[in-house]
Write a protein that holds these residues in place. Sequence first.
Motif, PDB file in Angstrom:
ATOM      1  N   GLY A   1       0.973  -1.128   0.046  1.00  0.00           N
ATOM      2  CA  GLY A   1       0.035  -0.027   0.036  1.00  0.00           C
ATOM      3  C   GLY A   1       1.061   1.173  -0.037  1.00  0.00           C
ATOM      4  N   THR A   2       1.668   1.257  -1.188  1.00  0.00           N
ATOM      5  CA  THR A   2       2.733   2.549  -1.226  1.00  0.00           C
ATOM      6  C   THR A   2       1.992   3.665  -1.756  1.00  0.00           C
ATOM      7  N   ALA A   3       1.168   3.530  -2.648  1.00  0.00           N
ATOM      8  CA  ALA A   3       0.130   4.554  -3.085  1.00  0.00           C
ATOM      9  C   ALA A   3      -1.045   4.421  -3.664  1.00  0.00           C
TER      10      ALA A   3
ATOM     11  N   ASN B   1      11.117  -3.660   1.281  1.00  0.00           N
ATOM     12  CA  ASN B   1      11.494  -2.551   0.511  1.00  0.00           C
ATOM     13  C   ASN B   1      10.680  -2.756  -0.974  1.00  0.00           C
ATOM     14  N   HIS B   2      10.019  -1.866  -1.072  1.00  0.00           N
ATOM     15  CA  HIS B   2       9.021  -1.984  -2.217  1.00  0.00           C
ATOM     16  C   HIS B   2       9.860  -2.146  -3.666  1.00  0.00           C
ATOM     17  N   MET B   3      10.906  -1.255  -3.619  1.00  0.00           N
ATOM     18  CA  MET B   3      11.455  -1.303  -4.882  1.00  0.00           C
ATOM     19  C   MET B   3      12.230  -2.661  -5.115  1.00  0.00           C
ATOM     20  N   VAL B   4      12.747  -3.089  -4.113  1.00  0.00           N
ATOM     21  CA  VAL B   4      13.578  -4.388  -4.179  1.00  0.00           C
ATOM     22  C   VAL B   4      12.498  -5.402  -4.515  1.00  0.00           C
TER      23      VAL B   4
ATOM     24  N   GLY C   1      10.793  -4.749 -13.882  1.00  0.00           N
ATOM     25  CA  GLY C   1       9.759  -4.505 -12.916  1.00  0.00           C
ATOM     26  C   GLY C   1       9.202  -3.217 -13.072  1.00  0.00           C
ATOM     27  N   GLY C   2       8.028  -3.107 -12.244  1.00  0.00           N
ATOM     28  CA  GLY C   2       7.291  -1.822 -12.192  1.00  0.00           C
ATOM     29  C   GLY C   2       6.021  -1.842 -13.171  1.00  0.00           C
ATOM     30  N   GLY C   3       5.159  -0.932 -12.922  1.00  0.00           N
ATOM     31  CA  GLY C   3       3.919  -0.735 -13.800  1.00  0.00           C
ATOM     32  C   GLY C   3       4.105  -0.322 -15.091  1.00  0.00           C
ATOM     33  N   VAL C   4       5.134   0.550 -15.469  1.00  0.00           N
ATOM     34  CA  VAL C   4       5.294   0.785 -16.889  1.00  0.00           C
ATOM     35  C   VAL C   4       5.872  -0.285 -17.586  1.00  0.00           C
ATOM     36  N   GLY C   5       6.442  -1.173 -17.091  1.00  0.00           N
ATOM     37  CA  GLY C   5       6.912  -2.493 -17.642  1.00  0.00           C
ATOM     38  C   GLY C   5       5.782  -3.322 -18.180  1.00  0.00           C
ATOM     39  N   GLN C   6       4.436  -2.864 -17.947  1.00  0.00           N
ATOM     40  CA  GLN C   6       3.585  -3.580 -18.665  1.00  0.00           C
ATOM     41  C   GLN C   6       3.257  -3.261 -19.999  1.00  0.00           C
ATOM     42  N   ASN C   7       4.028  -2.089 -20.449  1.00  0.00           N
ATOM     43  CA  ASN C   7       4.063  -1.717 -21.826  1.00  0.00           C
ATOM     44  C   ASN C   7       4.679  -2.718 -22.813  1.00  0.00           C
ATOM     45  N   ASP C   8       3.886  -3.114 -23.506  1.00  0.00           N
ATOM     46  CA  ASP C   8       4.314  -4.178 -24.801  1.00  0.00           C
ATOM     47  C   ASP C   8       5.536  -3.277 -25.506  1.00  0.00           C
TER      48      ASP C   8
ATOM     49  N   LEU D   1       4.036  -6.928 -12.190  1.00  0.00           N
ATOM     50  CA  LEU D   1       4.643  -5.841 -12.576  1.00  0.00           C
ATOM     51  C   LEU D   1       4.121  -4.518 -11.971  1.00  0.00           C
ATOM     52  N   ARG D   2       2.755  -4.163 -12.102  1.00  0.00           N
ATOM     53  CA  ARG D   2       2.267  -3.293 -11.149  1.00  0.00           C
ATOM     54  C   ARG D   2       2.226  -3.529  -9.812  1.00  0.00           C
ATOM     55  N   ASP D   3       2.103  -2.440  -8.997  1.00  0.00           N
ATOM     56  CA  ASP D   3       2.118  -2.791  -7.818  1.00  0.00           C
ATOM     57  C   ASP D   3       1.162  -3.783  -7.294  1.00  0.00           C
TER      58      ASP D   3
ATOM     59  N   GLY E   1       6.619   6.565 -14.934  1.00  0.00           N
ATOM     60  CA  GLY E   1       5.214   6.573 -15.166  1.00  0.00           C
ATOM     61  C   GLY E   1       4.662   8.033 -14.595  1.00  0.00           C
ATOM     62  N   ASN E   2       5.279   8.582 -13.557  1.00  0.00           N
ATOM     63  CA  ASN E   2       4.700   9.721 -13.252  1.00  0.00           C
ATOM     64  C   ASN E   2       4.935  10.963 -14.471  1.00  0.00           C
ATOM     65  N   ALA E   3       5.919  10.924 -15.248  1.00  0.00           N
ATOM     66  CA  ALA E   3       5.789  11.860 -16.060  1.00  0.00           C
ATOM     67  C   ALA E   3       4.933  11.645 -17.150  1.00  0.00           C
ATOM     68  N   ILE E   4       4.873  10.273 -17.624  1.00  0.00           N
ATOM     69  CA  ILE E   4       3.695  10.093 -18.360  1.00  0.00           C
ATOM     70  C   ILE E   4       2.206  10.504 -18.129  1.00  0.00           C
ATOM     71  N   ASP E   5       2.260  10.230 -16.802  1.00  0.00           N
ATOM     72  CA  ASP E   5       0.889  10.614 -16.267  1.00  0.00           C
ATOM     73  C   ASP E   5       0.477  12.106 -16.275  1.00  0.00           C
ATOM     74  N   LYS E   6       1.663  12.969 -15.994  1.00  0.00           N
ATOM     75  CA  LYS E   6       1.559  14.316 -15.932  1.00  0.00           C
ATOM     76  C   LYS E   6       1.221  14.745 -17.332  1.00  0.00           C
TER      77      LYS E   6
ATOM     78  N   SER F   1       8.566   2.168 -13.032  1.00  0.00           N
ATOM     79  CA  SER F   1       7.266   2.280 -12.345  1.00  0.00           C
ATOM     80  C   SER F   1       6.674   3.706 -12.330  1.00  0.00           C
ATOM     81  N   GLY F   2       5.733   3.844 -11.329  1.00  0.00           N
ATOM     82  CA  GLY F   2       5.165   5.041 -11.338  1.00  0.00           C
ATOM     83  C   GLY F   2       6.156   6.387 -10.953  1.00  0.00           C
ATOM     84  N   ALA F   3       6.425   5.986  -9.579  1.00  0.00           N
ATOM     85  CA  ALA F   3       7.326   7.249  -8.829  1.00  0.00           C
ATOM     86  C   ALA F   3       9.034   6.781  -8.988  1.00  0.00           C
TER      87      ALA F   3
ATOM     88  N   VAL G   1      -1.583   6.088 -23.278  1.00  0.00           N
ATOM     89  CA  VAL G   1      -0.666   6.483 -24.195  1.00  0.00           C
ATOM     90  C   VAL G   1      -0.048   5.173 -25.115  1.00  0.00           C
ATOM     91  N   GLU G   2      -0.107   4.117 -24.564  1.00  0.00           N
ATOM     92  CA  GLU G   2       0.146   2.921 -25.263  1.00  0.00           C
ATOM     93  C   GLU G   2      -0.815   2.561 -26.328  1.00  0.00           C
ATOM     94  N   GLN G   3      -1.928   2.742 -26.145  1.00  0.00           N
ATOM     95  CA  GLN G   3      -3.163   2.816 -27.153  1.00  0.00           C
ATOM     96  C   GLN G   3      -3.133   3.466 -28.157  1.00  0.00           C
TER      97      GLN G   3
HETATM   98  P1  ATP Z   1       6.260   2.887  -7.696  1.00  0.00           P
HETATM   99  O1  ATP Z   1       6.027   1.409  -7.639  1.00  0.00           O
HETATM  100  O2  ATP Z   1       7.487   3.735  -7.852  1.00  0.00           O
HETATM  101  O3  ATP Z   1       5.975   3.235  -6.227  1.00  0.00           O
HETATM  102  P2  ATP Z   1       3.508   3.400  -8.579  1.00  0.00           P
HETATM  103  O4  ATP Z   1       3.105   3.204  -7.076  1.00  0.00           O
HETATM  104  O5  ATP Z   1       3.107   4.503  -9.090  1.00  0.00           O
HETATM  105  O6  ATP Z   1       5.059   3.156  -8.693  1.00  0.00           O
HETATM  106  P3  ATP Z   1       3.151   1.153 -10.398  1.00  0.00           P
HETATM  107  O7  ATP Z   1       2.069   0.197 -10.214  1.00  0.00           O
HETATM  108  O8  ATP Z   1       4.682   0.548 -10.378  1.00  0.00           O
HETATM  109  O9  ATP Z   1       2.955   2.267  -9.276  1.00  0.00           O
HETATM  110  O10 ATP Z   1       3.209   1.887 -11.984  1.00  0.00           O
HETATM  111  C1  ATP Z   1       2.186   2.854 -12.108  1.00  0.00           C
HETATM  112  C2  ATP Z   1       2.451   3.521 -13.331  1.00  0.00           C
HETATM  113  O11 ATP Z   1       2.437   2.584 -14.512  1.00  0.00           O
HETATM  114  C3  ATP Z   1       1.568   4.606 -13.716  1.00  0.00           C
HETATM  115  O12 ATP Z   1       2.208   5.923 -13.991  1.00  0.00           O
HETATM  116  C4  ATP Z   1       0.825   3.992 -15.050  1.00  0.00           C
HETATM  117  O13 ATP Z   1       0.586   5.163 -15.881  1.00  0.00           O
HETATM  118  C5  ATP Z   1       2.046   3.196 -15.548  1.00  0.00           C
HETATM  119  N1  ATP Z   1       1.622   2.211 -16.611  1.00  0.00           N
HETATM  120  C6  ATP Z   1       0.391   1.416 -16.238  1.00  0.00           C
HETATM  121  N2  ATP Z   1       0.211   0.576 -17.593  1.00  0.00           N
HETATM  122  C7  ATP Z   1       1.269   1.192 -18.402  1.00  0.00           C
HETATM  123  C8  ATP Z   1       1.302   1.060 -19.699  1.00  0.00           C
HETATM  124  N3  ATP Z   1       0.684   0.095 -20.181  1.00  0.00           N
HETATM  125  N4  ATP Z   1       2.384   1.830 -20.630  1.00  0.00           N
HETATM  126  C9  ATP Z   1       2.703   2.654 -19.815  1.00  0.00           C
HETATM  127  N5  ATP Z   1       2.910   3.020 -18.632  1.00  0.00           N
HETATM  128  C10 ATP Z   1       1.771   2.300 -17.934  1.00  0.00           C
END
Ligand code: ATP
Length: 368
Positions: free
Chosen positions: A8-10, A126-129, A289-296, A321-323, A176-181, A150-152, A196-198
């Motif tokens: 529950g980091t974010a 540690n969430h990143m590890v 690792g990380g949520g952006v890693g879901q990007n094909d 990959l995502r949290d 991920g935060n940069a893309i979201d901004k 990842s996002g942050a 963005v991916e779509q």
């Molecule tokens: P951290 O793990 O650093 O705390 P976080 O809590 O934001 O990051 P994650 O689940 O790792 O969570 O990543 C979320 C991010 O992944 C968001 O910024 C989201 O836009 C991005 N994201 C999700 N799916 C995709 C995708 N298919 N392509 C690019 N970015 C994606």
Amino acid sequence: MRILGIEGTAWAASAAVFETPDPAQVTDDDHVFIETDAYAPDSGGIHPREAAEHMGEAIPTVVETAIEHAHERATAGGTDERGTDSAPIDAVAFARGPGLGPCLRIVATAARAVAQRFDVPLVGVNHMVAHLEVGRHRSGFDSPVCLNASGANAHILGYRNGRYRVLGETMDTGVGNAIDKFTRHIGWSHPGGPKVEQHARDGEYHELPYVVKGMDFSFSGIMSAAKQAVDGVSASDASGGSSDEHGESDGGVPVDDVCRGMEETIFAMLTEVSERALSLTGADELVLGGGVGQNDRLQRMLGEMCEQRGATFYAPENRFLRDNAGMIAILGAKMYAAGDTIEIEDSQIDSNFRPDEVAVAWRGAEES
Ligand code: ATP
């Protein structure tokens, strides 16, 4: 061994049960159950107070669901059968940081309460590890370079002498935060990454600044340039713009083209630094690792780079990959097996917990 994990980091209020006969490797008897309740902002990005409110409401439910699942496993067909009176878990692992302080405090409180309820040890993860160890665990790789997208955060890590060393990282915002901004600027709902991916699939490449300095990268200039491109303004005359969720821009470069340019630019930067890290360390394995890693597209670029240099690439399934609390439970199991537990009085959260602060006890235990 059966470990309860709490994340529950974010945005993700998540609890998991990881059951395994051997936490050092993937086995046919491994079982991972994950229950997640995601926070979705009504507008804008993740608001820390709203995220904490969501965490406070959702954590009790997801944790109870995971505990019920652990009870079911314990009484029927788990790897170790126990009676209903004994604890259904061996330990509670929780994400100690990095993350939003108000969210982390709720998770830590829940973890301490469950550990006391069942009289089992607490493991502070540690969430990143965890984002990188889940890939190392599931790939079976020995000592890979890890790209955490990842996002942050955005890190390249390599393991040396008992710690994950940060070989390269973002100099400003998380990827991920940069893309979201950017997507927030054009009026799209959070999270922006999947959109963005779509949209990038239909776009033509639009050039954006490519910023790699040594092993580090920067995303803020790309985001400003992307916003200005859709707004149709020069760098000296930046102002807001808008587009609907179908990608229609009211001026400037078509949104789909900017999305394509963002993907190509940002992911090429991440791929370049990953390649350099493989070259510097002599490693021939890369995990993502990380949520952006879901990007094909990111996965394909990293895969092609590894193939060209004779390295092996592994990206875990999207649910890891995502949290998610599964990764917390998996690393928690390794730490518990290595005796890396903490007392409740020492279990304070650390919102700036860096991956290189972690003394990696579990890898020695795996090798012995
Ligand atoms: P951290 O793990 O650093 O705390 P976080 O809590 O934001 O990051 P994650 O689940 O790792 O969570 O990543 C979320 C991010 O992944 C968001 O910024 C989201 O836009 C991005 N994201 C999700 N799916 C995709 C995708 N298919 N392509 C690019 N970015 C994606």
